[in-house]
Design a protein around this motif. Sequence first.
Motif, short mmCIF file in Angstrom:
data_model
loop_
_atom_site.label_atom_id
_atom_site.label_comp_id
_atom_site.label_asym_id
_atom_site.label_seq_id
_atom_site.Cartn_x
_atom_site.Cartn_y
_atom_site.Cartn_z
N ILE A 91 -11.61 5.50 -10.81
CA ILE A 91 -12.37 4.52 -11.32
C ILE A 91 -12.53 3.39 -10.09
O ILE A 91 -11.43 2.82 -9.84
CB ILE A 91 -12.28 3.82 -12.02
CG1 ILE A 91 -12.93 4.69 -13.25
CG2 ILE A 91 -13.37 2.52 -12.36
CD1 ILE A 91 -12.39 3.75 -14.86
N GLY A 92 -13.06 3.26 -9.55
CA GLY A 92 -13.74 2.19 -8.14
C GLY A 92 -15.19 3.18 -7.53
O GLY A 92 -15.41 3.66 -7.85
N HIS A 93 -15.54 1.73 -6.75
CA HIS A 93 -16.86 1.63 -5.56
C HIS A 93 -16.91 2.20 -4.76
O HIS A 93 -15.41 2.88 -4.10
CB HIS A 93 -16.58 0.52 -4.77
CG HIS A 93 -17.49 0.02 -4.19
ND1 HIS A 93 -18.98 1.18 -4.66
CD2 HIS A 93 -18.38 -0.71 -4.80
CE1 HIS A 93 -20.41 0.29 -3.86
NE2 HIS A 93 -20.66 -0.90 -3.96
N ASN A 175 -16.37 -4.76 -7.70
CA ASN A 175 -15.60 -5.09 -8.18
C ASN A 175 -15.28 -5.21 -9.63
O ASN A 175 -14.79 -4.52 -9.80
CB ASN A 175 -14.59 -6.11 -7.24
CG ASN A 175 -14.01 -6.04 -5.93
OD1 ASN A 175 -13.52 -4.88 -6.02
ND2 ASN A 175 -15.02 -7.07 -5.41
N TYR A 178 -16.22 -2.52 -12.59
CA TYR A 178 -14.80 -0.77 -12.22
C TYR A 178 -13.74 -1.52 -12.99
O TYR A 178 -13.69 -0.43 -13.81
CB TYR A 178 -14.67 -0.52 -10.82
CG TYR A 178 -16.53 -0.32 -9.92
CD1 TYR A 178 -16.41 1.61 -10.68
CD2 TYR A 178 -17.18 -0.83 -9.02
CE1 TYR A 178 -17.62 1.51 -10.03
CE2 TYR A 178 -17.57 -0.41 -8.74
CZ TYR A 178 -18.27 0.93 -8.80
OH TYR A 178 -19.44 1.19 -8.68
N LYS A 179 -13.44 -2.65 -12.75
CA LYS A 179 -12.40 -3.05 -14.18
C LYS A 179 -12.80 -3.17 -15.35
O LYS A 179 -11.51 -2.57 -16.61
CB LYS A 179 -11.36 -4.17 -13.29
CG LYS A 179 -11.12 -4.29 -11.58
CD LYS A 179 -9.96 -5.57 -11.37
CE LYS A 179 -10.05 -6.05 -9.86
NZ LYS A 179 -9.90 -6.89 -9.77
N SER A 181 -15.27 -1.11 -16.73
CA SER A 181 -15.41 -0.32 -17.34
C SER A 181 -14.85 0.92 -18.66
O SER A 181 -13.48 1.10 -18.14
CB SER A 181 -16.64 0.85 -16.66
OG SER A 181 -15.41 0.80 -15.73
N ASN A 183 -15.51 3.98 -18.63
CA ASN A 183 -15.71 5.15 -18.08
C ASN A 183 -16.49 5.30 -17.51
O ASN A 183 -17.79 4.39 -17.90
CB ASN A 183 -15.64 6.43 -19.10
CG ASN A 183 -16.49 7.18 -20.11
OD1 ASN A 183 -17.32 7.23 -19.68
ND2 ASN A 183 -16.65 6.10 -21.46
N ILE A 184 -17.20 5.98 -16.79
CA ILE A 184 -17.89 6.34 -15.16
C ILE A 184 -18.52 7.93 -15.51
O ILE A 184 -17.65 9.25 -14.75
CB ILE A 184 -17.58 5.91 -14.23
CG1 ILE A 184 -17.42 4.61 -14.49
CG2 ILE A 184 -18.56 6.13 -13.15
CD1 ILE A 184 -16.95 3.69 -13.01
N GLU A 214 -24.34 6.75 -10.57
CA GLU A 214 -22.96 6.41 -11.61
C GLU A 214 -23.79 5.54 -12.55
O GLU A 214 -25.18 5.45 -12.47
CB GLU A 214 -22.67 5.63 -10.72
CG GLU A 214 -21.20 5.94 -9.37
CD GLU A 214 -20.80 4.48 -9.15
OE1 GLU A 214 -19.19 4.02 -9.14
OE2 GLU A 214 -20.88 3.73 -8.75
N ILE A 216 -22.15 3.73 -15.55
CA ILE A 216 -21.36 2.55 -16.21
C ILE A 216 -21.40 2.34 -17.68
O ILE A 216 -21.97 1.37 -17.80
CB ILE A 216 -21.37 1.47 -15.50
CG1 ILE A 216 -20.90 2.08 -13.80
CG2 ILE A 216 -19.51 0.85 -15.39
CD1 ILE A 216 -21.00 1.01 -12.14
N ASN A 227 -25.89 3.51 -11.08
CA ASN A 227 -25.69 2.66 -9.64
C ASN A 227 -26.49 4.34 -8.73
O ASN A 227 -26.32 5.19 -9.46
CB ASN A 227 -24.33 3.07 -8.88
CG ASN A 227 -24.45 1.59 -9.26
OD1 ASN A 227 -24.74 0.37 -9.54
ND2 ASN A 227 -22.65 1.09 -9.41
#
Length: 244
Positions: A91-93, A175, A178-179, A181, A183-184, A214, A216, A227
């Motif tokens: 998970i991350g941008h 940032n 994503y921390k 969340s 799941n994505i 995405e 999220i 997104n």
Amino acid sequence: MNEIDLIEKPKELRYVSVYNQLFKMINEGTFPEGSRLPSEPELSKLIGVSRTTLRQALSLLQDDGLVNNIRGKGNFIVKPKHINNTGLETIGHPVYKCMDDTIDDVEMKLRIEPSTDYFNQILVKKTAVVVLVDRWYKSKDKIIAYTFTLLPIETISNLNIDLNCHDEFLKFLENDIYKISNNILVEIKYSTAGNFAAKTAPLSDKNQFHLIQETIYNEKEIPMASNKHYLPVESSSIKFHPQK
């Protein structure tokens, strides 16, 4: 001892031989980084092959990221790409993970609008109001990628986000979301809509994009945001590092 049948090694395909020859010439500096290759008639004559065979070899070099074809200008040797060992498996941008160039600035604009059936369908829930966010990613003052974000107003109120604080809201989108969340859901598609979706100067002369969508979710499996990331194909790569 059992008799072993030796199978004759098949003859190497002509375009593979040309690929190997060009690969060696590129790596040895015959064609330096950033230089333009001779025209196809000149190069096919130099190597001694047909233009059809040459084009097959060039297409492989383009697939491998060694040659970039610019329509109307020719084939150019591409600079070595920055290797990012982090793929989309964590998970991350995704823009930072997939773009070849270093992002040094992000321009952001937002607006608040009543929701529509389309927005409700994307968010998989009904909401009265949505926050729409445009983000343009820059490298050395040039826009190289674009993201469109859709958030239900509940995300803003539940997390006490101050939309008037530009830096904090941008940090949340880049940032913090994503921390927190759970799941994505990630969908990867091919798109030709990036240039007009970005509402600015064209992102890509080729008009070919990786589209990473995405959804999220929070810990209750409720969508917090959606997104759409548009990344030019010629300056991005999609990678995964599966692990057991």
